[in-house]
Design a protein around this motif. Structure first.
Motif, short mmCIF file in Angstrom:
data_model
loop_
_atom_site.label_atom_id
_atom_site.label_comp_id
_atom_site.label_asym_id
_atom_site.label_seq_id
_atom_site.Cartn_x
_atom_site.Cartn_y
_atom_site.Cartn_z
N LYS A 115 -7.07 7.37 -12.25
CA LYS A 115 -7.70 7.69 -10.97
C LYS A 115 -8.71 6.62 -10.58
O LYS A 115 -8.72 6.13 -9.44
N SER A 116 -9.58 6.29 -11.53
CA SER A 116 -10.63 5.30 -11.24
C SER A 116 -10.04 3.93 -10.99
O SER A 116 -10.52 3.18 -10.13
N THR A 117 -9.01 3.58 -11.73
CA THR A 117 -8.34 2.29 -11.51
C THR A 117 -7.80 2.22 -10.09
O THR A 117 -7.92 1.20 -9.41
N HIS A 118 -7.23 3.32 -9.62
CA HIS A 118 -6.63 3.33 -8.28
C HIS A 118 -7.70 3.18 -7.20
O HIS A 118 -7.52 2.38 -6.27
N THR A 119 -8.80 3.92 -7.30
CA THR A 119 -9.81 3.81 -6.26
C THR A 119 -10.51 2.46 -6.29
O THR A 119 -10.94 1.96 -5.25
N ARG A 120 -10.60 1.84 -7.47
CA ARG A 120 -11.16 0.49 -7.51
C ARG A 120 -10.25 -0.50 -6.78
O ARG A 120 -10.73 -1.47 -6.18
N LEU A 121 -8.95 -0.23 -6.81
CA LEU A 121 -8.03 -1.07 -6.03
C LEU A 121 -8.30 -0.93 -4.53
O LEU A 121 -8.18 -1.89 -3.77
N TRP A 122 -8.67 0.28 -4.11
CA TRP A 122 -9.03 0.49 -2.71
C TRP A 122 -10.26 -0.35 -2.35
O TRP A 122 -10.30 -0.98 -1.29
N CYS A 123 -11.25 -0.35 -3.22
CA CYS A 123 -12.47 -1.13 -2.96
C CYS A 123 -12.15 -2.63 -2.91
O CYS A 123 -12.71 -3.37 -2.09
N GLU A 124 -11.23 -3.06 -3.75
CA GLU A 124 -10.81 -4.46 -3.73
C GLU A 124 -10.03 -4.79 -2.46
O GLU A 124 -10.24 -5.84 -1.84
N ALA A 125 -9.17 -3.87 -2.05
CA ALA A 125 -8.32 -4.12 -0.89
C ALA A 125 -9.10 -4.10 0.42
O ALA A 125 -8.82 -4.88 1.34
N PHE A 126 -10.10 -3.20 0.53
CA PHE A 126 -10.76 -2.99 1.82
C PHE A 126 -12.18 -3.53 1.88
O PHE A 126 -12.83 -3.44 2.93
#
Length: 244
Positions: A115-126
């Motif tokens: 879960k945390s890995t996925h939301t960190r990808l959001w922070c990286e993407a946006f």
């Protein structure tokens, strides 16, 4: 010992803690507001929380651990706040929540799924468009104008949280996969996971009210299920579907 007041999910709590470190842990939520609830932590509360964590580990098939007393105190405060907020239409749900352009997206799954890995990808993407609401235990406030995701200090080992409230645009149940695929999820299909991941009051007489509140959440917020990789494309695929 430390006495201080915190505010979250639109309510305020006066904390009488055993450890000064608890105040530091809650620093982003400190307020001078008049408290609605007094929370005093006693030594017996620490023993109770250790017992509850042992029971949870056994149920999840995990190794039992001896937790430090400051951690147990924070858990006791979390429980008192969750019980109070439940009676006022708010659920604490185990998941990682990120907001993009002011709208929140919550991802939940079994422990260790990412879960945390996925939301960190959001922070990286946006980039600056994204902010972590809470990486572990956000509160979801069910109101007449929708569901609102609220930050809280209980944000997991990385301490990623923000003292904000944002409209919840969707909940997604994650699974690991070799490709990034996201599809709508019926409330009936999502309900077992939502019930498992939401905090249930200790008073067994509140079980029907708890199930009704989780049902309301499932019927109010768009639900999704996703198989995802650890690539940044996963965030883009999820956002493209959920933001619509």
């Amino acid at each position: 010992m430390a006495d201080f007041t915190i505010s979250l999910a639109g309510h305020s709590f006066r904390i009488h803690s055993l450890f000064e470190s608890t105040r530091e842990y809650c620093k982003r939520y400190l307020t001078e507001e008049e408290p609605e609830l007094q929370v005093e932590v006693l030594r017996e509360h620490l023993a109770f929380e250790q017992q509850m964590l042992d029971q949870e580990a056994e149920e999840e098939g995990l190794r039992k651990r001896k937790f430090q007393e400051p951690f147990l105190e924070r858990t006791a405060i979390q429980r008192a706040v969750a019980e109070f907020l439940f009676d006022r239409g708010a659920l604490m749900l185990h998941g990682s929540t990120v907001a993009v352009d002011g709208r929140a997206y919550l991802f939940t799954a079994k422990c260790g799924t990412g879960k945390s890995t996925h939301t960190r990808l959001w922070c990286e993407a946006f980039g600056n468009r994204a902010v972590m609401v809470n990486d572990d235990k956000p509160f979801l406030k069910l109101a007449v104008d929708g569901v609102w995701a609220c930050g809280s200090p209980w944000s997991g080992k990385h301490g990623l949280d923000t003292n904000l409230t944002a409209p919840l645009a969707g909940i997604c149940i994650l699974q690991r996969g070799k490709e990034n695929q996201i599809t709508p999820c019926a409330s009936k299909e999502a309900l077992p996971m939502l019930l498992h991941q939401s905090y249930c009051p200790l008073d067994r007489e509140k079980q029907p009210a708890f199930e009704a509140l989780v049902n309301k959440l499932a019927e109010t917020v768009p639900l999704w299920k996703m198989e995802c990789t650890k690539d940044i494309e996963a965030a883009l695929v999820a956002y493209d579907a959920m933001s619509k």
